[in-house]
Write a protein that holds these residues in place. Structure first.
Motif, PDB file in Angstrom:
ATOM      1  N   ALA A  72       3.343  -9.463 -12.769  1.00  0.00           N
ATOM      2  CA  ALA A  72       3.024  -7.948 -12.713  1.00  0.00           C
ATOM      3  C   ALA A  72       3.671  -7.499 -11.463  1.00  0.00           C
ATOM      4  CB  ALA A  72       1.680  -7.701 -12.869  1.00  0.00           C
ATOM      5  N   ASP A  73       4.221  -6.248 -11.471  1.00  0.00           N
ATOM      6  CA  ASP A  73       4.616  -5.717 -10.284  1.00  0.00           C
ATOM      7  C   ASP A  73       3.952  -4.386  -9.644  1.00  0.00           C
ATOM      8  OD1 ASP A  73       7.109  -7.438 -10.560  1.00  0.00           O
ATOM      9  OD2 ASP A  73       7.558  -6.184 -12.161  1.00  0.00           O
ATOM     10  N   THR A  74       2.820  -4.095 -10.537  1.00  0.00           N
ATOM     11  CA  THR A  74       1.963  -3.025 -10.215  1.00  0.00           C
ATOM     12  C   THR A  74       0.731  -3.106 -10.628  1.00  0.00           C
ATOM     13  OG1 THR A  74       2.515  -1.537 -12.123  1.00  0.00           O
ATOM     14  CG2 THR A  74       3.944  -1.255 -10.082  1.00  0.00           C
ATOM     15  N   ILE A  75      -0.297  -2.451  -9.995  1.00  0.00           N
ATOM     16  CA  ILE A  75      -1.834  -2.278 -10.456  1.00  0.00           C
ATOM     17  C   ILE A  75      -1.976  -0.817 -10.545  1.00  0.00           C
ATOM     18  CG2 ILE A  75      -2.533  -2.893  -8.333  1.00  0.00           C
ATOM     19  CD1 ILE A  75      -5.006  -4.475  -9.578  1.00  0.00           C
ATOM     20  N   ASP A  76      -2.506  -0.358 -11.640  1.00  0.00           N
ATOM     21  CA  ASP A  76      -3.129   1.088 -11.627  1.00  0.00           C
ATOM     22  C   ASP A  76      -4.581   1.137 -11.590  1.00  0.00           C
ATOM     23  OD1 ASP A  76      -0.478   1.574 -12.366  1.00  0.00           O
ATOM     24  OD2 ASP A  76      -0.707   1.256 -14.183  1.00  0.00           O
ATOM     25  N   TYR A  77      -5.154   2.039 -11.181  1.00  0.00           N
ATOM     26  CA  TYR A  77      -6.601   2.343 -10.923  1.00  0.00           C
ATOM     27  C   TYR A  77      -6.881   3.486 -11.225  1.00  0.00           C
ATOM     28  CZ  TYR A  77      -6.661  -1.813  -7.755  1.00  0.00           C
ATOM     29  OH  TYR A  77      -6.615  -2.945  -7.148  1.00  0.00           O
ATOM     30  N   THR A  78      -8.269   3.764 -11.968  1.00  0.00           N
ATOM     31  CA  THR A  78      -8.675   5.174 -12.305  1.00  0.00           C
ATOM     32  C   THR A  78     -10.258   5.021 -11.814  1.00  0.00           C
ATOM     33  OG1 THR A  78      -7.190   5.248 -14.307  1.00  0.00           O
ATOM     34  CG2 THR A  78      -9.327   6.638 -14.318  1.00  0.00           C
ATOM     35  N   MET A  79     -10.608   5.954 -11.066  1.00  0.00           N
ATOM     36  CA  MET A  79     -11.932   5.845 -10.431  1.00  0.00           C
ATOM     37  C   MET A  79     -12.852   7.310 -11.178  1.00  0.00           C
ATOM     38  SD  MET A  79     -10.954   4.916  -6.802  1.00  0.00           S
ATOM     39  CE  MET A  79     -11.865   3.401  -6.016  1.00  0.00           C
ATOM     40  N   THR A  80     -14.064   7.040 -11.376  1.00  0.00           N
ATOM     41  CA  THR A  80     -14.808   8.124 -12.116  1.00  0.00           C
ATOM     42  C   THR A  80     -15.981   8.371 -11.253  1.00  0.00           C
ATOM     43  OG1 THR A  80     -16.122   6.910 -13.438  1.00  0.00           O
ATOM     44  CG2 THR A  80     -13.944   7.650 -14.400  1.00  0.00           C
TER      45      THR A  80
END
Length: 137
Positions: A34-42
């Motif tokens: 993997a080269d990136t990590i994506d986050y979604t916060m609520t």
């Protein structure tokens, strides 16, 4: 004549029967990166508060029973760190059967032989963080 017709239908029926194709190897198994990590916060009410991506270098090695995550530091950084877990998989859902894993839901999304998305959902005081890591071969 009836016997010839019956024999023809029977021969066609036998010829049309095929043994099921043997299942190929599980595309989830093997070495990934993997080269990136994506986050979604609520918020606690489920409203998306923040979505962002971060450069992230990680390898993942998957066998039938274990998953090993290795965080690869940038040049000059600390040594790589690895964590191994035993797991079971039921379709998309992963269940870690050893080690401490904070996520409430762990999934393997959009799996192909060359890519997949790993997702975990951590719940804290009603709000949650969804982490998605796109892996490739």
């Amino acid at each position: 004549m009836k016997h010839l017709l019956l024999l023809s239908v029977l021969a066609l029926g036998v010829a049309g029967c095929k043994k099921g194709e043997p299942e190929g190897p599980d595309p989830f198994l093997g070495h990934w990166q993997a080269d990136t990590i994506d986050y979604t916060m609520t918020t606690p009410r489920g409203v998306v508060e923040k979505t962002f991506s971060v450069k992230y270098s990680q390898t993942l090695d998957v066998t039938d029973t274990t998953i090993t995550f290795t965080n690869v530091p940038i040049a000059g950084g600390p040594l790589p760190t690895s964590s191994s877990f035993t797991y079971t998989r039921n379709g998309e859902e992963l269940k870690m059967t050893s080690g401490v894993w904070p996520a409430a839901e762990i999934r393997v999304l959009s799996l192909t032989p060359t890519s997949f998305i790993y997702q975990d959902k951590q719940i804290s005081q009603g709000s949650y963080i969804i982490t998605r890591i796109p892996y490739h071969r």
